[in-house]
Structures are given as C-alpha cells and as structure tokens.
Design a protein around this motif. Structure first.
Motif, short mmCIF file in Angstrom:
data_model
loop_
_atom_site.label_atom_id
_atom_site.label_comp_id
_atom_site.label_asym_id
_atom_site.label_seq_id
_atom_site.Cartn_x
_atom_site.Cartn_y
_atom_site.Cartn_z
N UNK A 1 0.84 -1.19 0.00
CA UNK A 1 0.00 0.00 0.00
C UNK A 1 0.88 1.25 0.00
N UNK A 2 0.54 2.19 -0.86
CA UNK A 2 1.31 3.42 -0.97
C UNK A 2 0.97 4.38 0.17
N UNK B 1 -3.38 6.74 8.40
CA UNK B 1 -3.99 7.92 7.75
C UNK B 1 -5.23 7.52 6.96
N UNK B 2 -5.18 6.38 6.29
CA UNK B 2 -6.34 5.91 5.52
C UNK B 2 -7.49 5.61 6.48
N UNK B 3 -7.18 4.98 7.60
CA UNK B 3 -8.23 4.70 8.59
C UNK B 3 -8.90 5.99 9.05
N UNK C 1 -10.27 3.59 -1.51
CA UNK C 1 -9.00 3.31 -0.83
C UNK C 1 -8.45 1.92 -1.10
N UNK C 2 -9.08 1.20 -2.02
CA UNK C 2 -8.63 -0.14 -2.43
C UNK C 2 -8.59 -1.10 -1.23
#
Length: 112
Positions: A67-68, A73-75, A94-95
């Motif tokens: 994951x990039x 942060x995505x959470x 967000x894949x």
C-alpha cells in the motif's frame, strides 16, 4: 554549515557527481553494465533516478509496502468520510475490501 549542505538538506558531494557523470557516459553505450535492479530503474525512471536511489540506499535491503498510503492515515480518512451509507464507495476509493472498511468503523466505535 557544511559547504555541501543547503537548508539542512545534504547535497551530493563532488566525487559522487564526478562518478555519476562517468557512469552516465558509460551507460549511453551499454546499460548492461548496471546491476539488474539499477538497470530496471534506469530504464523506467532514468539514469539519474537510478543513481539517486543507489546513493540513498546502497547496501541496505529495502522493502516497499504493497500500500502506498499510510494505513493509519487511511483509517482516519475513512472514519472522517464515513456517512453511514458509503462503505462500498470508501472500499473502492481506498482499495480496501468492504469487510475491512466495516472492521475499521467497528473498531473506531468500540474505542469511543
């Protein structure tokens, strides 16, 4: 302050630049001289990028995460954007799987 530093960022010392120029000149004739990894990088991103990566990471093993984006942060972004009805949209954006998005939301609710 060191003459090879500018605003706290380490600049490439002169011997590396001279070596790089020699390598660039040699590589114009034969990129097979490069190690396989650097050859692939130079073919995709250019010789300068391959030299920069070599200078930064030579001698170390580097593992690139799948994951990039940073997971934490995505959470946080998922929780911020969640409106109660957009689980599948967030999963696509967000894949992540829908199950993972639901788990993130559920864990957040438990913490509160």
């Amino acid at each position: 302050m060191d003459k090879y530093k500018d605003n706290g960022i380490c600049m490439v010392p002169k011997p590396v630049l001279q070596y790089s120029q020699e390598v660039i000149e040699m590589s114009q004739y034969n990129t097979n001289l490069f190690h396989k990894v650097y050859r692939e990088i130079s073919e995709e991103l250019g010789i300068e990028a391959a030299l920069t990566i070599h200078h930064m990471f030579k001698g170390t093993q580097v593992c690139f995460p799948v994951r990039f984006l940073d997971t934490q942060c995505v959470k946080e972004m998922i929780l911020k954007e969640y409106d109660g009805t957009n689980v599948s949209a967030l999963a696509r954006k967000y894949d992540y799987s829908e199950k993972t998005v639901r788990r993130i939301i559920k864990e957040s609710i438990k913490k509160k």
